[in-house]
Design a protein around this motif. Sequence first.
Motif, PDB file in Angstrom:
ATOM      1  N   LYS A 190       0.761  -1.148   0.088  1.00 40.01           N
ATOM      2  CA  LYS A 190      -0.048  -0.035  -0.080  1.00 40.01           C
ATOM      3  C   LYS A 190       0.708   1.280   0.004  1.00 40.01           C
ATOM      4  O   LYS A 190       0.242   2.367   0.063  1.00 40.01           O
ATOM      5  N   LYS A 191       2.304   1.301   0.208  1.00 39.24           N
ATOM      6  CA  LYS A 191       3.140   2.248   0.075  1.00 39.24           C
ATOM      7  C   LYS A 191       3.671   2.267  -1.243  1.00 39.24           C
ATOM      8  O   LYS A 191       4.424   1.336  -1.607  1.00 39.24           O
ATOM      9  N   LYS A 192       3.731   3.276  -1.990  1.00 34.81           N
ATOM     10  CA  LYS A 192       4.262   3.652  -3.058  1.00 34.81           C
ATOM     11  C   LYS A 192       5.794   3.628  -3.097  1.00 34.81           C
ATOM     12  O   LYS A 192       6.392   4.259  -2.326  1.00 34.81           O
ATOM     13  N   GLY A 193       6.424   3.042  -4.449  1.00 34.31           N
ATOM     14  CA  GLY A 193       7.992   3.468  -4.305  1.00 34.31           C
ATOM     15  C   GLY A 193       8.666   2.314  -3.558  1.00 34.31           C
ATOM     16  O   GLY A 193       9.935   2.206  -3.807  1.00 34.31           O
ATOM     17  N   LEU A 194       8.387   1.343  -2.942  1.00 34.84           N
ATOM     18  CA  LEU A 194       9.203   0.458  -2.091  1.00 34.84           C
ATOM     19  C   LEU A 194       9.602  -0.651  -3.062  1.00 34.84           C
ATOM     20  O   LEU A 194      10.707  -1.112  -2.723  1.00 34.84           O
ATOM     21  N   ILE A 195       8.832  -1.096  -4.080  1.00 37.91           N
ATOM     22  CA  ILE A 195       9.710  -2.140  -5.099  1.00 37.91           C
ATOM     23  C   ILE A 195      10.942  -1.439  -5.423  1.00 37.91           C
ATOM     24  O   ILE A 195      12.031  -2.293  -5.341  1.00 37.91           O
ATOM     25  N   ARG A 196      11.050  -0.235  -6.118  1.00 43.16           N
ATOM     26  CA  ARG A 196      12.301   0.403  -6.600  1.00 43.16           C
ATOM     27  C   ARG A 196      13.191   0.472  -5.573  1.00 43.16           C
ATOM     28  O   ARG A 196      14.431   0.729  -5.775  1.00 43.16           O
ATOM     29  N   ALA A 197      12.642   1.001  -4.298  1.00 41.78           N
ATOM     30  CA  ALA A 197      13.538   1.194  -3.133  1.00 41.78           C
ATOM     31  C   ALA A 197      14.201  -0.087  -2.850  1.00 41.78           C
ATOM     32  O   ALA A 197      15.650  -0.062  -2.329  1.00 41.78           O
ATOM     33  N   ILE A 198      13.714  -1.294  -2.556  1.00 49.06           N
ATOM     34  CA  ILE A 198      14.481  -2.472  -2.225  1.00 49.06           C
ATOM     35  C   ILE A 198      15.224  -2.895  -3.636  1.00 49.06           C
ATOM     36  O   ILE A 198      16.405  -3.429  -3.155  1.00 49.06           O
TER      37      ILE A 198
ATOM     38  N   SER B 165      17.064  -1.286  -5.095  1.00 46.54           N
ATOM     39  CA  SER B 165      18.179  -0.061  -5.131  1.00 46.54           C
ATOM     40  C   SER B 165      19.099  -0.400  -3.776  1.00 46.54           C
ATOM     41  O   SER B 165      20.106   0.269  -3.448  1.00 46.54           O
ATOM     42  N   GLY B 166      18.674  -1.538  -2.963  1.00 46.02           N
ATOM     43  CA  GLY B 166      19.477  -1.832  -1.768  1.00 46.02           C
ATOM     44  C   GLY B 166      18.812  -1.302  -0.567  1.00 46.02           C
ATOM     45  O   GLY B 166      19.289  -1.502   0.509  1.00 46.02           O
ATOM     46  N   LYS B 167      17.930  -0.583  -0.637  1.00 44.07           N
ATOM     47  CA  LYS B 167      17.340  -0.210   0.755  1.00 44.07           C
ATOM     48  C   LYS B 167      16.379  -1.076   1.676  1.00 44.07           C
ATOM     49  O   LYS B 167      15.831  -2.001   0.777  1.00 44.07           O
ATOM     50  N   GLN B 168      16.557  -0.928   2.754  1.00 42.27           N
ATOM     51  CA  GLN B 168      15.685  -2.217   3.621  1.00 42.27           C
ATOM     52  C   GLN B 168      14.113  -1.612   3.889  1.00 42.27           C
ATOM     53  O   GLN B 168      13.903  -0.723   4.660  1.00 42.27           O
ATOM     54  N   HIS B 169      13.245  -2.611   3.443  1.00 43.37           N
ATOM     55  CA  HIS B 169      11.922  -2.503   3.645  1.00 43.37           C
ATOM     56  C   HIS B 169      11.391  -3.779   3.864  1.00 43.37           C
ATOM     57  O   HIS B 169      11.688  -4.645   3.080  1.00 43.37           O
ATOM     58  N   GLY B 170      10.645  -4.015   4.595  1.00 44.46           N
ATOM     59  CA  GLY B 170       9.831  -5.226   5.050  1.00 44.46           C
ATOM     60  C   GLY B 170      10.632  -6.358   5.235  1.00 44.46           C
ATOM     61  O   GLY B 170      11.585  -6.209   6.076  1.00 44.46           O
TER      62      GLY B 170
END
Length: 365
Positions: free
Chosen positions: A234-242, A244-249
Amino acid sequence: MKRLVVKIGSNILADEKEGLNTKRIFSIASDIAELKDEGYEVVIVSSGAVAAGMRKLGLKHKPRDIKLKQAAAAVGQSSLMWAYERSFGEFHATVAQVLLTREDFSDRKRYINSKNTLLELLSYGVVPIVNENDTVATEEIKFGDNDNLAALVSVLVEADRLVILSDVEGLYTEDPRFNPRAELISFVEEITVDIERRSGRAGSSVGTGGMYSKVLAAKKAVSHCIAVNVINGKKKGLIRAILSGKQHGTFFKPAPCRLSHRKGWIAYNSRSKGTLVLDEGAVKALTGMGKSLLPSGIISVEGEFELGDAVNCTDLKGGRIAKGIINYSSSDLRKIMGKKTSEIEKVLGYKYSDEAIHRDNLVLL
């Protein structure tokens, strides 16, 4: 070029009262269109047909009756695909509907055909939208879920990563709906019994899969060296973020070794038609020495099957140790079990193979 499978659940795309959330579909399409521009190939595994059909049919609650679920899926599938078509069209991207059933994975010829079709679509820059064919696949509605389908599709197209969009941040130490002190597990080295236990079993009111099904899906994918992320859809932009190496989920680390695609098909897609109970010597030969299964190590044969069918192999306590493609029918195997390979032709009048299951057609579980 990196290949990505994105699984989107009903609870992300639809609401029990409002039906399809077209704004969220547009947001997801925007994110995926950006990934395509960056060189990614993307396959979507999408739930939502039944949920979309519920609103059209005036249903207030998720139907339990199989025929009503089929009707809702038939009514809702067109709305779901139109929403994807319209959203991706805004970014000049083409989508294709691909409806699959379990038989498309369990039958080897259909499996290869499905693989070739999806890869051909990707080669043309198309975004395949995969869903189970709920309208005709009664067993899939009753027992299946799209988390499992997403894992199978990931293996089918040889994806580098599976991203599962959830309605929570990821896997927690406990269910955060009931325990506000539950902590997010950001990294899973190995999917153990404890990890499976923590994932629970409950699903949503509009979908069939909960966190437990996502963990089981991850378990299948990582065994094929496919990285898995479970993130908040439900949060926009998380696919691109992970990416690129960022930690989510929650990130599930892929196993270092990849099963061959044939053995992967045997392990996860072929339907077992029977069971062979093995003696201790055969169990040791298979698990510790990498040997083929000989008739001499078989104690009993359960079920009815033909040459070329898949069967499970268990130890004396009933524990599953392997699965493989059998070289003899159940009727012939009952005649030669416990006997030496030199006796096969004398008993049957012919000998197809020395092995009941050759090690090249055997997968340890």
